[in-house]
Every structure is written in structure tokens, then in C-alpha cells.
Design an enzyme around this catalytic site. Structure first.
Site, PDB file in Angstrom:
ATOM      1  CG  ASP A   1      -9.095  -6.376  13.826  1.00 54.17           C
ATOM      2  OD1 ASP A   1      -9.812  -5.419  14.170  1.00 54.17           O
ATOM      3  OD2 ASP A   1      -7.981  -6.595  14.319  1.00 54.17           O
TER       4      ASP A   1
ATOM      5  CG  ASP B   1      -2.386   0.212   0.817  1.00 54.04           C
ATOM      6  OD1 ASP B   1      -2.735  -0.126  -0.323  1.00 54.04           O
ATOM      7  OD2 ASP B   1      -3.167   0.704   1.642  1.00 54.04           O
TER       8      ASP B   1
END
Length: 920
Positions: free
Chosen positions: A619, A278
Site C-alpha cells: 500500500d 486467495d
């Protein structure tokens, strides 16, 4: 009332039913009547005796372990007991026959052998009804089983927890009913804090009521799916690794993670590794190229020598006998050669790192002279490079999604969703494993462990992911800042596994791809309710199972998955795989399309599909969405830890990490996904599971009462007041009972979980340290984000790699505002101790007794903040400048308070003339 039940038996020369058999079937005391001419025998039951009715049971869930019962080999609902139909799953049935009493828990009759199950002692008297030639065939056996905590350990724990709850209620009642009249403000504040602490404890405690462990059978997995002479039937797995910052996440760390993945003990044609960069770093790209080259030597060496772990840095750094269990004479020579190859590989990686420190003014240029597309990390096209592809090694793919300034990219969650789509186009494995770049594969059979649950034909279809515990390297021997987090991973997660499954914790998790596509779990075939009593038996009755309810709504795939026909087609393949007719060029072109920055516009990505947006702790939010749809999750704890990673070493990085976690929880609390109300209508999230998710979003708010409570001891010492009234016999007994129940529940919890008392104490200490620092700032930042729209930046924690870096970072002092609240609490409490002792000396003996309670209160605070104080001091045997500054500040504050107390002036003590009069 006498009731006669009549049964007719037709007697004929062909009916060999004996009187003894009829008596056994009819029961004990019966009346027989009949006619010889009509060849009839009538059995009349006397039902004057009390009937023992069995309870009404819903046969869809096992009454022993709570799992779904599943189907037998013929596709019908599994029936363990043919006498009463007691609902029990196949693993519990086989375990009871093999290890237990072999009796049905309800009717107490012996379990008969069912087709496809192994024989046990006592089966010799039964008729040989089925597959003798396959009685030892383990391909029919379950791939895992649930192992409850022994009752000798869990039952006392539950009793003590219940007693602690009762004592806590009595204590709070006493506190509320006995105010302190000369310190109403302190009393009221302390009572409010204690009520909140009790509520927080209940939220944390009850999800740990049903802890379990699990056992896998890797040999059965191989027998079922890896038969000799047949094609390997193990499912393919796509592995995702994410990285963003090469300064905080060194390329050598990422390379070791990649190498450990490529060398896993799994068919090479079933593994595909995707690295998401990224940061669009050319350093990461070139380091991955060198890693692919070195993997051609490293992977065959691992497979041949069966070494553990398969990350070269960790393998060669082991201080163990590496010749143990090695029998090949050439192993030593091959190991030396491989170590030399790895050292050369490290030198090449280090050369790339040194080169990247000084970027050229015109930007980076690739080896063929082409400008690197990611020179502008915030404005660059999507990039995909396939480094490894073939049958000798697993696939290795580099991915950097497109980024443009005018688009939201959703940080790590957006990167994970891009990997889901890229892998869906290129390989489309039915399962996906995600790892952080610093979490290497420590157990080469980790994926096989997960497949024992996900590929189990009985329960696997309802499992959406298998979560492994996180284990860490590079922790100091005292685990000063509770980096191991063993209390959460070995206690809380085991408790959740006994309810609906563990949380998703961001790494070390194997997903079912279809679950991330927004699908709900398959519906369970339910057995009809069975009612049996001592006079009649309606067992073995099976209702016709209707078809599953289907949603007749028209699905608009473009609005759901995006405008890619290739990817949409891949989502319809439940077993995974890519069409054989697809060309590689067309697939790569489509893969570039699905990682474009505008692909997710007007789709369900981030809301119903993939990783969920809206929190920096994506998450927890993603796992919550999956559980809310009714999915089951599994917690797998193999003897050899599956994955190991690195943790923040110094105090500042550790506090920043907990700040990020707490801020994500606050964001979820203020979002539409608040577990207090989200999904309540569907009812697919179990009650205790919802309790646990509520606790994950509320725990940062405990920082406010915790900070106040840590300041109360100093305030009591400085004002000569206390939060409790004069102790009575009853209140003393309550305090002692509460303290003993606290110790007993903690000790028993450690007993069934295996966590050491040192780990438990470090967790308690850092709960206070993080509570009054990072959690407090998370609440403030979360409120500011809601009220003023002030967003927060994502801070990547640094990873120490070797011993030299570890020692350097452990004692490194990095100033951050997170250190201010704990330091202030420490100073105020130390000042309060000096002031309280000084005042007691001047007052006399009568002040010693109330002083002891206040000093114990202060000791509780300071003992919990001791690791913070040690981290504040920096390197051992050296006083940093910051400590000198704080010492001067402490001396200044204390001097002002000393003057205010004025201990050297003896205050005239005597009767109050206002009360007694002048002639008292």
C-alpha cells in the site's frame, strides 16, 4: 528624478468620459493639459512618489489554499479579480465573498460577481450582467472545499515547534561541547542516540506543518449528476474485497462486509462487488452463495428504512434507540422479521464452518458432485462465479486466481492486480474501492463522499485516490496497545493532505482506474505571469494556451497490459464501461484468461501498473509511485466514519502486525524505490511529501538507538555513572525549556487535531514498545533478506467478532520472540533500580541527589513499557506460568548482581594514599 507619464484622451460628442472618471482612473495628483480645437485632454502623471509594486505571481496555483485554479464555464483559466489578476481558485473566491471581507487579498478591491456564482450582499449595485435565472443553481458550485485549521490554533503551534527546534539545537550543542570524562562511552552513546531522535523528530514533524480539513457537499453532487427525469450520471464503482484464511478471517465477518457494500446508498447498477479468495476455500465460496441469497432480503430493508450501519451484525448489536427518526408503523415488525432472518443466516454460516473443520480424505465436493477445483490451495485453476447480476441488486462476483507452484503470486498485491483486470473485463468502472474483508461500510454515503472529489470538474481530474481514515471496533476501553492509531490518522494524515495528499493505507480507499494504469495526471492550464504596479495595469491578459505535450513513443500494449485484446480495449475507455456487443460468455472466458498465473509475465504489472510488488506493505509503495508521477490525493473525514474494521486484540498479534508494517518499510528502504532518491529527477513529488515518505522507511531503524537508550538508565545505576555532566544553571534552563516545549507542542497539536491526551499517551507508549521489539526484528529480518536472501512469511492477524471472543483474546498470552527485548529491558531496569537504591543507602546522603536523575530516567522507560507489562501478566487476577518463570529468572539474575554489589559490607572510605601520600 521626476518622471512624467502622459495619457491622451480623445474628446468628442460621443465620448462621455467625465473629468471625475478620468481623475479616478489616472490617480490622485495629476496635471491636465489639452486643446479645445483638437478635442484632446492630456493627463500627466507625477511619478515622483514611491511606486508600490505587486509581486510577480504564477497564476497556475491558488495563493490562498495551494490548489490548482482550474477553469471557468467557458473553459478559460478562472480569474477571481479582474483588477490585478490575483491567483485564487473558485472555492476560495466564493468563500471570501460569502464569509470573508469580499476583498481581493492583493489590490484590496471588492470581488465582483462572476457568471455562475451566487449573489451575496453588496451585489445589488453591480450591473445585471448574466444568469439571474440560474443564480441559485448549485449545479455550478464546487462539490467540496478546503477548510484550513483556524490561525488561532495553528499559529501558536507553529511558533512552539520552531522554538522547540531552536532549543533542541542548543541542547545538542551543549551535550556535544560538555563531555562526561569519567563515562565517555555512556556520554558518546547517549549523544548519538539523541542526535538520531532529533533527526527522526524533524522528519515526522515538518510534514505536519500545513494541516487542513475538507468539507463535501452531497446535495450539490445529487443536483449535478442525479437530476429528475434524466439518466443517473454518477460514475460506476467496482469494490474489491480480499480474503485468504478462513480461520483468521471468519466467513461471517466477510459476509457482513459484503452485505454492507451491496446495501450502500448508491445506484445499484453502478456498484459491482468482487471478492478475491486467495485461499481457494470452498467454505468462502458457499458462504458467499448464502450471502447473495440473504442480500435479496437485506438490501431492500436497508434502502427502505435508511438504517446505519448496513452490516447486519453491527446494526443489530447497537445499544441505541433504533426507533429514533423512524416514522413508518411497519418498521418494528419488519425489523424483528429481518433480525430473525439474520439469525437463521448466521446458523447456516456456522454450520458451514463446523463442516469445514474436518475435510474429507478425497477432497471437497460441490453440490452437483463436481470436485472442488481448489482442493489444492497452491495448485489450482482460476475460478469466477457471478452470484448476483441485475438491476435490483449490485453485481457480486467470486474470484480465485490461478495458482501454480512454479510461479510467484506476490501475495495480496498480486490478488489486487488480478481483481483490477477481472473488473476491467467484466464491468470496467472508472473508480475502484478496496476494503479488507473485516472493514464494513459504516456510512452508506461513503462512496458519494469520495465522488465529491473525484467527479469535481475543477480539481477531480488530478486526484488519483481518496483515502478515508481507519476506525475500529472491539478496542478495549483503555486502548492498551494504541490500536486506534488516532495520532497517525487525525494528525499526520491531515498534515499530508495540506501538501500533496495522504498515504494509501491499504483499505478504505477509492482509486481512479486510469491512475493505476500508469497514466500521469493531466497537465494544468497555466495562466501567464502577471505584473501589476500602481502606475500601470496589465490585467486580464490571457496567453494562448498551447496543447498538452504528447508522448510520441509507440505504445506496445501487449508488453504493458498483457495479451488480452478485450482488457487492453477497456484500458482505453477513460469513462469506463464495457462494449455493448460483448457477450457474457466471451467476457467470462477472457476474465479467466487475465487471472492466469502467467498473464503478468513480461508485462509492467507490479512495476508500473496496479499495485506495486517488492514489499509486503504494497500500500505504501503503491501510493508513493502515484505521488511520484505527480498525482494529488485527498483525505476525506466525514462526520460519520466511512468504514470500520477490527484490530488485533492481544499483545502478540499486535506486535506481529507492527512487525509486518516495519518490515515492509525496511524492504522499501533497500529497494530502488527508496524515497531518498527515487523520482528526484522528475521533481513531481513535493519536498515535504518526500520528507514524509522518507520517514516511513527510516522509522524502523530508530529501534536500535531506542533500545540502547532504554538500557542506559540501568547501566547508569549499576555503574554509578551518568550520561550528563554536573548540571549548571544554563544546562538546567535548557532541560526545563526542552521539556516545556515538548509538552506545549504536544498540547497544541492535540488542540488543533481533536485527539485526546489519553490517545496521544498510548501512542507514545506503544512507540517505545514496538520500537524495541517488532521494529528491531524488522531491521534484522530486512538485513538478512538483503544479505542472505532469507524471505519472510505473511502472517494474517486474527479478527475478534463478538464480545466473548474479544475478552478471550484480550487476555490470551501467545509466546513469541518479539516479547524478549522488552522483557529484558524491563528486568534490567528493575534490577538497576534496586541496585541503585541499595548503593545510595550504603553511601549516604550525598548519593541521593544524583540518584534522583537516574531514577527519573528509569521511570521514563518503565512508564512507557507499562502496557507491555500488563499484557505480559495475562488475565487479570491470575498469574500465568510464564510470569512465574520470569520471576525466578529475575530473582536469579538479581542475586548474582546483589553478590557483586555486596551492600552489607561497609567499604572503608577515606583519602587515597596514592594521591596524598602516607602521611596525609
Amino acid at each position: 528624478m521626476l518622471y512624467l507619464g502622459i495619457m491622451y484622451y480623445k474628446l468628442s460628442p460621443y465620448n462621455t468620459t467625465s473629468l471625475t472618471q478620468i481623475t479616478r482612473m489616472a490617480g490622485g495628483s495629476v496635471l491636465f493639459a489639452g486643446s479645445h480645437n483638437r478635442n484632446e485632454l492630456v493627463v500627466i502623471h507625477n511619478h515622483e512618489e514611491e511606486k508600490k509594486a505587486w509581486k510577480r505571481l504564477d497564476g497556475s496555483v491558488c495563493e490562498i489554499c495551494g490548489d490548482e485554479i482550474g477553469l471557468n464555464d467557458e473553459g478559460d483559466v478562472f480569474v477571481a479579480c479582474e483588477e490585478c489578476g490575483f491567483p485564487a481558485c473558485r472555492p476560495c473566491y466564493e468563500y471570501e465573498r460569502r464569509e470573508g471581507t469580499q476583498l481581493c487579498p492583493q489590490c484590496k478591491t471588492r470581488y465582483k460577481r462572476i457568471k455562475g456564482t451566487p449573489r451575496v450582499p453588496g451585489d445589488e449595485d453591480e450591473e445585471d450582467i448574466d444568469d439571474i435565472e440560474h443564480e441559485n443553481d448549485e449545479t455550478r458550485q464546487p462539490l467540496s472545499r478546503k477548510v484550513p485549521i483556524p490561525s488561532s490554533k495553528i499559529s501558536p503551534y507553529r511558533m512552539v515547534v520552531a522554538a522547540r527546534l531552536l532549543i533542541l539545537a542548543l541542547f545538542l550543542q551543549y551535550r556535544i561541547m560538555h563531555p562526561v570524562h569519567n563515562a565517555v562511552g555512556l556520554w558518546l552513546t547517549s549523544v548519538i542516540c539523541e542526535i538520531w531522535f532529533a533527526f527522526s523528530w524533524i522528519l515526522d514533524q515538518f510534514p505536519k506543518w500545513l494541516p487542513i480539513t475538507r468539507q463535501t457537499y452531497l446535495d450539490r453532487l445529487s443536483l449535478r449528476y442525479e437530476r429528475e427525469g434524466e439518466a443517473n450520471m454518477l460514475a460506476a464503482v467496482d469494490v474489491f474485497v480480499t480474503t485468504v484464511d478462513t480461520t483468521k478471517e471468519p466467513p461471517l465477518v466477510t459476509a457482513n462486509t459484503i452485505l454492507s457494500i451491496l446495501a450502500m446508498d448508491y445506484p445499484v447498477d453502478k456498484i459491482s462487488c468482487y471478492l478475491s479468495d486467495d485461499g481457494a476455500s470452498m467454505l468462502t465460496f458457499e458462504a458467499l452463495s448464502l450471502t447473495a441469497e440473504f442480500a435479496r432480503k437485506w438490501v431492500p430493508f436497508c434502502n427502505k428504512s435508511s438504517i446505519e450501519p448496513r452490516a447486519p451484525e453491527m446494526y443489530f448489536a447497537q445499544k441505541v434507540d433504533y426507533l429514533k427518526d423512524k416514522v413508518q408503523p411497519t418498521f418494528v415488525k419488519e425489523r424483528r422479521a429481518m433480525k430473525r432472518e439474520y439469525e437463521e443466516f448466521k446458523v447456516r454460516i456456522n454450520a458451514l464452518v463446523a463442516k469445514s473443520l474436518v475435510p474429507p480424505p478425497e477432497g471437497w465436493v460441490m453440490q452437483d458432485g463436481t470436485p472442488w477445483p481448489g482442493n489444492n490451495t497452491k495448485d489450482h485453476p482460476g475460478m469466477i462465479q457471478v452470484f448476483l447480476q441485475g438491476n435490483e441488486l449490485p453485481n457480486l462476483v467470486y474470484v480465485s486466481r490461478e495458482k501454480r507452484p512454479s510461479f510467484l503470486h506476490h501475495k495480496r498485491a498480486g490478488a489486487m492486480n488480478a481483481l483490477v483486470r477481472v473488473s476491467g473485463v467484466l464491468t470496467n468502472a472508472p473508480f475502484m474501492l478496496n476494503l479488507d474483508c473485516d472493514h464494513y461500510v459504516n456510512n452508506s454515503k461513503a462512496v458519494r463522499e469520495a465522488m465529491c472529489f473525484l467527479m469535481d470538474p475543477q480539481v477531480g481530474k488530478r486526484v488519483c485516490y481518496v483515502q478515508f481514515p481507519q476506525r475500529f471496533d472491539g478496542i478495549d476501553k483503555n486502548d492498551r496497545y494504541a490500536n486506534s492509531n488516532r495520532v497517525f490518522f487525525d494528525i499526520n494524515m491531515k498534515g499530508l493532505d495540506g501538501i500533496q495528499g495522504p498515504f494509501y493505507v491499504g483499505t478504505g480507499c477509492v482509486f481512479r482506474r486510469q491512475a493505476l494504469y500508469g497514466h500521469e495526471p493531466p497537465k494544468v492550464h497555466k495562466r501567464p505571469k502577471m505584473v501589476t504596479c500602481s502606475c500601470c495595469s496589465f490585467f486580464g491578459r490571457r496567453a494562448t494556451l498551447g496543447g498538452m505535450d504528447k508522448d510520441n513513443k509507440e505504445i506496445l500494449f501487449d508488453e504493458k497490459f498483457g495479451k488480452s485484446s478485450t482488457f487492453v480495449t477497456s484500458t482505453l475507455r477513460e469513462e469506463g464501461g464495457v462494449a455493448a456487443s460483448s457477450s457474457k460468455e466471451a467476457l467470462l472466458k477472457e476474465a479467466i484468461h487475465v487471472i492466469s498465473c502467467d498473464y503478468e509475465d513480461k508485462t509492467e504489472w507490479g512495476s508500473e501498473l496496479g499495485w506495486v510488488y517488492g514489499s509486503i506493505t504494497e500500500d505504501i509503495l503503491t501510493g508513493f509511485k502515484l505521488h511520484s508521477r505527480g498525482w494529488r490525493t485527498i483525505y476525506c473525514m466525514p462526520k460519520r466514519s466511512a468504514f470500520r474494521g477490527s484490530v488485533p486484540i492481544n499483545l502478540s498479534d499486535r506486535l506481529n502486525q507492527t512487525l509486518r508494517w516495519a518490515l515492509g518499510s525496511v524492504e522499501i528502504f533497500f529497494s530502488r524505490h527508496n524515497p531518498i532518491c527515487y523520482g528526484c529527477k522528475d521533481g513531481k513529488l513535493r519536498f515535504l511529501e518526500r520528507f514524509a515518505y522518507i520517514n516511513t522507511t527510516i522509522y524502523p531503524f530508530t529501534s536500535i538507538p531506542l533500545l540502547v537508550y532504554c538500557l542506559l538508565p540501568a547501566i547508569c545505576l549499576l555503574t554509578d555513572k551518568f550520561i550528563m555532566s554536573e548540571l549548571s544553571t544554563y544546562s538546567g534552563i535548557l532541560l526545563v525549556a526542552l521539556f516545556m516545549s515538548f509538552l506545549a507542542s504536544g498540547i497544541l497539536e492535540l488542540r488543533w487535531s481533536g485527539v485526546s491526551i489519553e490517545e496521544w499517551w498510548r501512542n507514545e507508549q506503544f512507540w517505545v514498545i514496538g520500537g524495541i521489539s517488532s521494529h528491531l526484528f524488522a531491521v534484522i529480518q530486512g538485513i538478512l533478506k538483503i544479505v542472505a536472501g532469507i524471505d519472510t512469511s505473511f502472517i494474517v492477524t486474527s479478527k475478534a467478532f463478538d464480545d466473548e471472543d474479544f475478552k478471550q483474546q484480550l487476555y490470551t498470552f501467545k509466546w513469541t520472540t518479539l516479547l524478549i527485548p522488552p522483557t529484558t529491558v524491563l528486568i534490567i531496569n528493575l534490577v538497576g533500580v534496586v541496585a541503585g537504591i541499595t548503593d545510595a543507602i550504603n553511601t549516604g546522603y550525598q548519593a541521593i541527589r544524583p540518584l534522583m536523575g537516574k531514577l527519573f530516567f528509569v521511570f521514563w522507560v518503565i512508564s512507557h513499557l507499562y502496557p507491555f507489562l500488563k499484557g505480559l501478566m495475562g488475565r487479570q487476577n491470575r498469574t500465568p506460568t510464564i510470569v512465574i518463570i520470569w520471576s525466578v529468572l529475575l530473582a536469579s539474575v538479581f542475586s548474582l548482581i546483589w553478590i557483586r554489589i555486596d551492600p552489607f559490607v561497609v567499604t572503608a572510605r577515606g583519602p587515597d594514599p596514592k594521591q596524598c601520600g602516607i602521611n596525609c
